[in-house]
Design an enzyme around this catalytic site. Structure first.
Site, PDB file in Angstrom:
ATOM      1  N   ARG A 110     -16.747   8.721 -49.257  1.00  0.00           N
ATOM      2  CA  ARG A 110     -16.466  10.150 -49.022  1.00  0.00           C
ATOM      3  C   ARG A 110     -15.582  10.755 -50.110  1.00  0.00           C
ATOM      4  O   ARG A 110     -14.720  11.604 -49.834  1.00  0.00           O
ATOM      5  CB  ARG A 110     -15.834  10.379 -47.644  1.00  0.00           C
ATOM      6  N   SER A 143     -17.541  13.990 -38.174  1.00  0.00           N
ATOM      7  CA  SER A 143     -16.553  12.922 -37.986  1.00  0.00           C
ATOM      8  C   SER A 143     -15.227  13.390 -38.565  1.00  0.00           C
ATOM      9  O   SER A 143     -15.137  13.686 -39.753  1.00  0.00           O
ATOM     10  CB  SER A 143     -16.984  11.656 -38.721  1.00  0.00           C
ATOM     11  N   GLU A 203     -10.889  12.716 -42.546  1.00  0.00           N
ATOM     12  CA  GLU A 203     -11.995  12.940 -43.481  1.00  0.00           C
ATOM     13  C   GLU A 203     -12.061  14.441 -43.794  1.00  0.00           C
ATOM     14  O   GLU A 203     -12.397  14.854 -44.888  1.00  0.00           O
ATOM     15  CB  GLU A 203     -13.313  12.475 -42.846  1.00  0.00           C
TER      16      GLU A 203
HETATM   17  C1  LIG Z   1     -21.986  18.554 -36.930  1.00  0.00           C
HETATM   18  C2  LIG Z   1     -21.564  17.923 -38.232  1.00  0.00           C
HETATM   19  C3  LIG Z   1     -22.120  16.716 -38.633  1.00  0.00           C
HETATM   20  C4  LIG Z   1     -21.719  16.121 -39.827  1.00  0.00           C
HETATM   21  N1  LIG Z   1     -22.291  14.936 -40.197  1.00  0.00           N
HETATM   22  C5  LIG Z   1     -21.925  14.355 -41.363  1.00  0.00           C
HETATM   23  C6  LIG Z   1     -22.512  13.115 -41.773  1.00  0.00           C
HETATM   24  O1  LIG Z   1     -23.376  12.561 -41.116  1.00  0.00           O
HETATM   25  N2  LIG Z   1     -22.087  12.585 -42.943  1.00  0.00           N
HETATM   26  C7  LIG Z   1     -21.138  13.180 -43.719  1.00  0.00           C
HETATM   27  O2  LIG Z   1     -20.803  12.635 -44.779  1.00  0.00           O
HETATM   28  N3  LIG Z   1     -20.579  14.351 -43.356  1.00  0.00           N
HETATM   29  C8  LIG Z   1     -20.944  14.949 -42.210  1.00  0.00           C
HETATM   30  N4  LIG Z   1     -20.376  16.136 -41.851  1.00  0.00           N
HETATM   31  C9  LIG Z   1     -19.313  16.742 -42.675  1.00  0.00           C
HETATM   32  C10 LIG Z   1     -19.831  17.707 -43.766  1.00  0.00           C
HETATM   33  O3  LIG Z   1     -21.051  18.303 -43.378  1.00  0.00           O
HETATM   34  C11 LIG Z   1     -20.013  16.992 -45.094  1.00  0.00           C
HETATM   35  O4  LIG Z   1     -18.803  16.436 -45.562  1.00  0.00           O
HETATM   36  C12 LIG Z   1     -20.574  17.947 -46.167  1.00  0.00           C
HETATM   37  O5  LIG Z   1     -20.931  17.213 -47.272  1.00  0.00           O
HETATM   38  C13 LIG Z   1     -19.561  19.001 -46.599  1.00  0.00           C
HETATM   39  O6  LIG Z   1     -20.253  19.920 -47.398  1.00  0.00           O
HETATM   40  P1  LIG Z   1     -19.808  21.444 -47.463  1.00  0.00           P
HETATM   41  O7  LIG Z   1     -20.681  22.126 -48.443  1.00  0.00           O
HETATM   42  O8  LIG Z   1     -19.764  22.025 -46.116  1.00  0.00           O
HETATM   43  O9  LIG Z   1     -18.358  21.259 -48.067  1.00  0.00           O
HETATM   44  P2  LIG Z   1     -17.035  22.107 -47.727  1.00  0.00           P
HETATM   45  O10 LIG Z   1     -16.598  21.799 -46.332  1.00  0.00           O
HETATM   46  O11 LIG Z   1     -17.240  23.534 -48.075  1.00  0.00           O
HETATM   47  O12 LIG Z   1     -16.034  21.432 -48.748  1.00  0.00           O
HETATM   48  C14 LIG Z   1     -15.689  20.070 -48.626  1.00  0.00           C
HETATM   49  C15 LIG Z   1     -14.952  19.636 -49.900  1.00  0.00           C
HETATM   50  O13 LIG Z   1     -15.870  19.696 -50.994  1.00  0.00           O
HETATM   51  C16 LIG Z   1     -15.360  20.569 -52.014  1.00  0.00           C
HETATM   52  N5  LIG Z   1     -16.512  21.299 -52.576  1.00  0.00           N
HETATM   53  C17 LIG Z   1     -17.383  22.095 -51.921  1.00  0.00           C
HETATM   54  N6  LIG Z   1     -18.306  22.585 -52.784  1.00  0.00           N
HETATM   55  C18 LIG Z   1     -17.981  22.086 -54.010  1.00  0.00           C
HETATM   56  C19 LIG Z   1     -18.528  22.232 -55.307  1.00  0.00           C
HETATM   57  N7  LIG Z   1     -19.607  22.987 -55.539  1.00  0.00           N
HETATM   58  N8  LIG Z   1     -17.918  21.586 -56.334  1.00  0.00           N
HETATM   59  C20 LIG Z   1     -16.816  20.819 -56.126  1.00  0.00           C
HETATM   60  N9  LIG Z   1     -16.258  20.642 -54.919  1.00  0.00           N
HETATM   61  C21 LIG Z   1     -16.835  21.264 -53.871  1.00  0.00           C
HETATM   62  C22 LIG Z   1     -14.388  21.507 -51.291  1.00  0.00           C
HETATM   63  O14 LIG Z   1     -13.422  22.021 -52.180  1.00  0.00           O
HETATM   64  C23 LIG Z   1     -13.794  20.569 -50.247  1.00  0.00           C
HETATM   65  O15 LIG Z   1     -12.773  19.776 -50.794  1.00  0.00           O
HETATM   66  C24 LIG Z   1     -20.757  16.754 -40.652  1.00  0.00           C
HETATM   67  C25 LIG Z   1     -20.223  17.993 -40.262  1.00  0.00           C
HETATM   68  C26 LIG Z   1     -20.626  18.583 -39.068  1.00  0.00           C
HETATM   69  C27 LIG Z   1     -20.052  19.919 -38.676  1.00  0.00           C
END
Ligand SMILES: Cc1cc2nc3c(=O)[nH]c(=O)nc-3n(C[C@H](O)[C@H](O)[C@H](O)COP(=O)(O)OP(=O)(O)OC[C@H]3O[C@@H](n4cnc5c(N)ncnc54)[C@H](O)[C@@H]3O)c2cc1C
Length: 297
Positions: A160, A210, A280
């Site tokens: 992660r 998570s 996380e």
């Molecule tokens: C119902 C549910 C289920 C989920 N299941 C999983 C799963 O199975 N596995 C898993 O790993 N995660 C899971 N997640 C968590 C989440 O979806 C992941 O971590 C996802 O990858 C986050 O992406 P995001 O675009 O929403 O990032 P954000 O929440 O917007 O950002 C997360 C981090 O990434 C950075 N970031 C975002 N975009 C960029 C970019 N373009 N460049 C550099 N840094 C950036 C942000 O600054 C921040 O530090 C789940 C979440 C939910 C709500």
């Protein structure tokens, strides 16, 4: 470029909680993005990039700086078995396009509600696969304002995490190396994984998935359940009864409710099992008010 002042971050995070960002901007090209980061630097204003906000808790006092949304980076195409996606593309869209084109490899990611950029930066994963298994290269904006394409081997992906955040880079675009597959089989696999999610996860409530990282040799949800914490509440936040690894926004939770519940879970699991659970979910903003109330209460 869209620019908004005093933007409620609950509209942009899957927890549906948190205060306002002073500024919220949506650049649509690397040039616009660079302009924003340069202006921020010049003015001494902090900035923070968000994808889909699905792994993010913003404090109730909001963010005194500029939130940069990557939604505008939305190109998506395939050539042979390479799928190219802008950082703002939702993972389910990338996975569905791969499926339609008869490409296999992104099935695991279809149900992760993040953006390509956020998932790449976090090395998101599920069901035994991670982003690093399919990323061929990432095009990034480096901390010194250059645009570079980095190959998978150069990104030191961990559990992660990746060198993206550590080195202050922003993902602009990702290239995924997929394998030729059968559209029907790929779709079936995606539907099977989505069924599993619906069965096990409290998808009917806002959350960030998570909440804690998987500790070595165990599972956060298992430890939380064994400590008897299912259903534990702090204000409107609750440890899900369905999956103890999820802290959910059960009923109009504030970010402080969610934060305090996370801390309480960490404390009780440490007392019960001697394990330090690590968040996380990324925290953004000032949570010292929530900490103080915790001490007083
Ligand atoms: C119902 C549910 C289920 C989920 N299941 C999983 C799963 O199975 N596995 C898993 O790993 N995660 C899971 N997640 C968590 C989440 O979806 C992941 O971590 C996802 O990858 C986050 O992406 P995001 O675009 O929403 O990032 P954000 O929440 O917007 O950002 C997360 C981090 O990434 C950075 N970031 C975002 N975009 C960029 C970019 N373009 N460049 C550099 N840094 C950036 C942000 O600054 C921040 O530090 C789940 C979440 C939910 C709500």
């Amino acid at each position: 470029m869209i620019v908004r002042e005093k933007e409620p971050m609950r509209l942009h995070t899957s927890f549906r909680a948190g205060g306002e960002a002073d500024w919220y901007v949506k650049p649509e090209s690397p040039e616009e993005l660079l302009r924003v980061t340069k202006e921020c630097k010049k003015a001494g204003v902090p900035w923070y990039v968000v994808g889909n906000g699905s792994n993010l808790l913003v404090s109730d006092t909001g963010y005194q700086g500029v939130i940069i949304s990557m939604e505008g980076f939305d190109e998506l195409n395939t050539e042979g078995s390479i799928l190219t996606a802008g950082s703002g593309v939702p993972l389910f869209r990338a996975a569905n396009t791969a499926c339609r084109e008869g490409l296999s490899g992104l099935e695991f990611a279809a149900g992760i509600p993040g953006s390509v950029g956020g998932a790449a930066a976090m090395n998101a994963g599920a069901y035994g696969s991670e982003m690093k298994d399919v990323i061929h290269s990432l095009t990034v904006l480096t901390a010194d304002g250059g645009v570079r394409t980095l190959m998978r081997e150069e990104l030191s992906f961990g559990y992660r995490e990746s060198s993206i955040a550590r080195e202050g880079m922003l993902v602009l675009m990702a290239e995924f190396a997929l394998s030729p597959g059968d559209t029907g089989e790929v779709r079936e696999q995606m539907e099977e994984l989505s069924r599993k999610r619906r069965e096990k996860q409290p998808l009917e409530y806002p959350s960030a998935g998570s909440t804690f990282k998987r500790p070595a040799g165990s599972f956060a949800g298992k430890l939380i359940e064994e400590a008897g914490l299912k259903g534990l509440r702090s204000g409107g936040a609750m440890v899900s009864e369905k999956h103890a690894g999820f802290v959910i926004n059960y009923e109009n939770a504030s970010a402080s409710d969610i934060y305090r519940l996370c801390r309480e879970v960490q404390k009780r699991v440490k007392e019960h099992a001697g394990v330090e659970l690590e968040l996380e979910v990324r925290l953004l903003g000032d949570f010292s008010g929530a900490d103080r109330k915790e001490e007083e209460g």
